[in-house]
Design a protein around this motif. Structure first.
Motif, PDB file in Angstrom:
ATOM      1  N   ASP A  55       0.831  -1.210   0.000  1.00  0.00           N
ATOM      2  CA  ASP A  55       0.000   0.000   0.000  1.00  0.00           C
ATOM      3  C   ASP A  55       0.864   1.258   0.000  1.00  0.00           C
ATOM      4  O   ASP A  55       0.518   2.255  -0.645  1.00  0.00           O
ATOM      5  N   ALA A  56       1.979   1.216   0.736  1.00  0.00           N
ATOM      6  CA  ALA A  56       2.869   2.377   0.771  1.00  0.00           C
ATOM      7  C   ALA A  56       3.478   2.644  -0.606  1.00  0.00           C
ATOM      8  O   ALA A  56       3.573   3.803  -1.038  1.00  0.00           O
ATOM      9  N   GLU A  57       3.876   1.577  -1.299  1.00  0.00           N
ATOM     10  CA  GLU A  57       4.432   1.758  -2.637  1.00  0.00           C
ATOM     11  C   GLU A  57       3.395   2.339  -3.588  1.00  0.00           C
ATOM     12  O   GLU A  57       3.707   3.215  -4.403  1.00  0.00           O
ATOM     13  N   LEU A  84       0.725   6.349   5.428  1.00  0.00           N
ATOM     14  CA  LEU A  84       1.160   7.422   4.544  1.00  0.00           C
ATOM     15  C   LEU A  84       0.015   8.362   4.173  1.00  0.00           C
ATOM     16  O   LEU A  84       0.181   9.593   4.244  1.00  0.00           O
ATOM     17  N   PRO A  85      -1.152   7.858   3.765  1.00  0.00           N
ATOM     18  CA  PRO A  85      -2.283   8.774   3.553  1.00  0.00           C
ATOM     19  C   PRO A  85      -2.657   9.553   4.804  1.00  0.00           C
ATOM     20  O   PRO A  85      -3.035  10.730   4.715  1.00  0.00           O
ATOM     21  N   ARG A  86      -2.555   8.927   5.962  1.00  0.00           N
ATOM     22  CA  ARG A  86      -2.875   9.624   7.203  1.00  0.00           C
ATOM     23  C   ARG A  86      -1.899  10.777   7.454  1.00  0.00           C
ATOM     24  O   ARG A  86      -2.279  11.843   7.946  1.00  0.00           O
ATOM     25  N   SER A 123       3.455  12.204  15.431  1.00  0.00           N
ATOM     26  CA  SER A 123       2.429  11.460  16.157  1.00  0.00           C
ATOM     27  C   SER A 123       1.947  10.260  15.346  1.00  0.00           C
ATOM     28  O   SER A 123       1.778   9.153  15.881  1.00  0.00           O
ATOM     29  N   VAL A 124       1.748  10.465  14.040  1.00  0.00           N
ATOM     30  CA  VAL A 124       1.338   9.356  13.186  1.00  0.00           C
ATOM     31  C   VAL A 124       2.420   8.285  13.135  1.00  0.00           C
ATOM     32  O   VAL A 124       2.150   7.082  13.235  1.00  0.00           O
ATOM     33  N   ILE A 125       3.677   8.717  13.004  1.00  0.00           N
ATOM     34  CA  ILE A 125       4.787   7.762  12.940  1.00  0.00           C
ATOM     35  C   ILE A 125       4.875   6.952  14.233  1.00  0.00           C
ATOM     36  O   ILE A 125       5.105   5.735  14.205  1.00  0.00           O
ATOM     37  N   ALA A 126       4.710   7.620  15.381  1.00  0.00           N
ATOM     38  CA  ALA A 126       4.789   6.917  16.662  1.00  0.00           C
ATOM     39  C   ALA A 126       3.690   5.873  16.788  1.00  0.00           C
ATOM     40  O   ALA A 126       3.935   4.734  17.223  1.00  0.00           O
ATOM     41  N   ARG A 127       2.468   6.243  16.402  1.00  0.00           N
ATOM     42  CA  ARG A 127       1.354   5.283  16.491  1.00  0.00           C
ATOM     43  C   ARG A 127       1.558   4.110  15.546  1.00  0.00           C
ATOM     44  O   ARG A 127       1.366   2.954  15.923  1.00  0.00           O
ATOM     45  N   GLU A 128       1.959   4.408  14.322  1.00  0.00           N
ATOM     46  CA  GLU A 128       2.155   3.331  13.353  1.00  0.00           C
ATOM     47  C   GLU A 128       3.352   2.459  13.720  1.00  0.00           C
ATOM     48  O   GLU A 128       3.362   1.256  13.432  1.00  0.00           O
ATOM     49  N   GLY A 129       4.359   3.068  14.354  1.00  0.00           N
ATOM     50  CA  GLY A 129       5.498   2.276  14.811  1.00  0.00           C
ATOM     51  C   GLY A 129       5.089   1.249  15.851  1.00  0.00           C
ATOM     52  O   GLY A 129       5.570   0.108  15.829  1.00  0.00           O
ATOM     53  N   ARG A 130       4.191   1.658  16.746  1.00  0.00           N
ATOM     54  CA  ARG A 130       3.700   0.707  17.751  1.00  0.00           C
ATOM     55  C   ARG A 130       2.875  -0.397  17.092  1.00  0.00           C
ATOM     56  O   ARG A 130       2.951  -1.561  17.498  1.00  0.00           O
ATOM     57  N   VAL A 131       2.105  -0.030  16.091  1.00  0.00           N
ATOM     58  CA  VAL A 131       1.280  -1.034  15.405  1.00  0.00           C
ATOM     59  C   VAL A 131       2.155  -2.052  14.689  1.00  0.00           C
ATOM     60  O   VAL A 131       1.928  -3.268  14.774  1.00  0.00           O
ATOM     61  N   VAL A 132       3.171  -1.560  13.975  1.00  0.00           N
ATOM     62  CA  VAL A 132       4.007  -2.464  13.191  1.00  0.00           C
ATOM     63  C   VAL A 132       4.875  -3.353  14.083  1.00  0.00           C
ATOM     64  O   VAL A 132       5.275  -4.449  13.680  1.00  0.00           O
ATOM     65  N   GLU A 133       5.141  -2.905  15.308  1.00  0.00           N
ATOM     66  CA  GLU A 133       5.939  -3.705  16.242  1.00  0.00           C
ATOM     67  C   GLU A 133       5.086  -4.608  17.125  1.00  0.00           C
ATOM     68  O   GLU A 133       5.629  -5.402  17.901  1.00  0.00           O
ATOM     69  N   THR A 212       9.390   1.958   9.533  1.00  0.00           N
ATOM     70  CA  THR A 212       9.400   3.216  10.282  1.00  0.00           C
ATOM     71  C   THR A 212      10.300   4.238   9.605  1.00  0.00           C
ATOM     72  O   THR A 212       9.968   5.435   9.528  1.00  0.00           O
ATOM     73  N   GLY A 213      11.454   3.794   9.101  1.00  0.00           N
ATOM     74  CA  GLY A 213      12.323   4.694   8.357  1.00  0.00           C
ATOM     75  C   GLY A 213      11.656   5.217   7.098  1.00  0.00           C
ATOM     76  O   GLY A 213      11.867   6.374   6.708  1.00  0.00           O
ATOM     77  N   ARG A 214      10.859   4.380   6.476  1.00  0.00           N
ATOM     78  CA  ARG A 214      10.117   4.814   5.284  1.00  0.00           C
ATOM     79  C   ARG A 214       9.136   5.921   5.644  1.00  0.00           C
ATOM     80  O   ARG A 214       8.995   6.916   4.907  1.00  0.00           O
ATOM     81  N   LEU A 215       8.443   5.761   6.752  1.00  0.00           N
ATOM     82  CA  LEU A 215       7.512   6.798   7.206  1.00  0.00           C
ATOM     83  C   LEU A 215       8.250   8.095   7.524  1.00  0.00           C
ATOM     84  O   LEU A 215       7.774   9.187   7.189  1.00  0.00           O
ATOM     85  N   GLU A 216       9.384   7.981   8.190  1.00  0.00           N
ATOM     86  CA  GLU A 216      10.137   9.180   8.554  1.00  0.00           C
ATOM     87  C   GLU A 216      10.649   9.911   7.320  1.00  0.00           C
ATOM     88  O   GLU A 216      10.628  11.153   7.268  1.00  0.00           O
ATOM     89  N   ALA A 217      11.092   9.163   6.310  1.00  0.00           N
ATOM     90  CA  ALA A 217      11.565   9.802   5.083  1.00  0.00           C
ATOM     91  C   ALA A 217      10.417  10.500   4.360  1.00  0.00           C
ATOM     92  O   ALA A 217      10.581  11.628   3.859  1.00  0.00           O
TER      93      ALA A 217
END
Length: 245
Positions: A55-57, A84-86, A123-133, A212-217
């Motif tokens: 989905d990110a791609e 990413l849309p969020r 904030s979005v990155i932090a939430r998604e990081g917890r989800v992915v982990e 997570t690095g992808r989100l940060e970039a």
């Protein structure tokens, strides 16, 4: 167990489990449940991470197509499910807040707007990081604890073997073979549970860090694109301003 009753079938996994004492049975059952739990997490993480990266791609391709970002944001809605849309929706929400002011933005106001955008993206990155982990803790526990639990079953089985020698006053191998087999079976089950969990934990930890690095970039590119346009007071940033993550 008398010698006459010992056959090859007596050392099948099911037979060893059924003939083991209650402690070894408990160890084996617990390890089997832990293994099934870890495999459920492994399959879930594999499917979810694959879908999230796919989905990110796709979203990165849409952003890099040259279409206006507000048009892309309108298609995903106000509360998109994917990260990413969020992030795009959150950034444009802050952008619209700055555009609502008629007077040109001062440097302080521009800096505050950029700061709000960065915080929303973080904030979005932090939430998604917890989800992915999510679930990695289960794999870590199974990988580290299973060998020791299996070792406990092994020690208990060997103690049972020595008890059989003492009670029957016989050192014949047929006296101790069943208990030793049960002990080694507990060790094997512990390793069967631990090895896949250990491998999966390391793989998914790496995959989670990469995502997570992808989100940060993407957040950095999005924030930079918005910052370039804030002083212009023109249309929202175009997709050409956002480098593909």
């Amino acid at each position: 167990m008398p010698e006459a009753t010992l056959t090859a079938a007596s050392f099948s996994p099911l037979a060893m489990f059924m003939n083991a004492d209650w402690v070894v049975k408990g160890v084996i059952a617990g390890l089997a449940i832990a293994s099934l739990w870890s495999w459920a997490v492994i399959l879930d993480k594999a499917v979810r991470l694959t879908a999230m990266n796919r989905d990110a791609e796709g979203f990165e391709a849409a952003v890099g197509s040259g279409r206006p970002l507000e048009e892309i944001a309108a298609e995903v809605g106000d509360d998109p499910a994917q990260p990413l849309p969020r992030m795009l929706v959150a950034a444009l929400r802050e952008w619209r807040g700055s555009r609502g002011q008629r007077a040109p933005l001062s440097d302080t106001q521009t800096a505050l707007t950029i700061s709000r955008i960065d915080k929303a993206l973080d904030s979005v990155i932090a939430r998604e990081g917890r989800v992915v982990e999510n679930g990695l803790g289960v794999l870590a526990i199974v990988a580290t604890a299973s060998p020791f639990i299996g070792l406990f079953g092994t020690v208990w089985g060997i103690m049972t073997a020595f008890q059989a020698i003492a009670i029957q006053k016989n050192t014949n191998l047929t006296v101790v073979a069943p208990a030793i087999a049960h002990a080694l079976f507990a060790t094997a089950i512990g390793l069967i549970a631990a090895i896949p969990a250990y491998i999966a934990y390391n793989k998914f930890s790496t995959d989670a860090s990469k995502f997570t690095g992808r989100l940060e970039a993407f957040a950095d590119d999005l924030s930079a694109a918005v910052a370039r346009r804030l002083g212009e007071r023109l249309a929202p940033p175009s997709a050409h301003d956002v480098e593909r993550v």
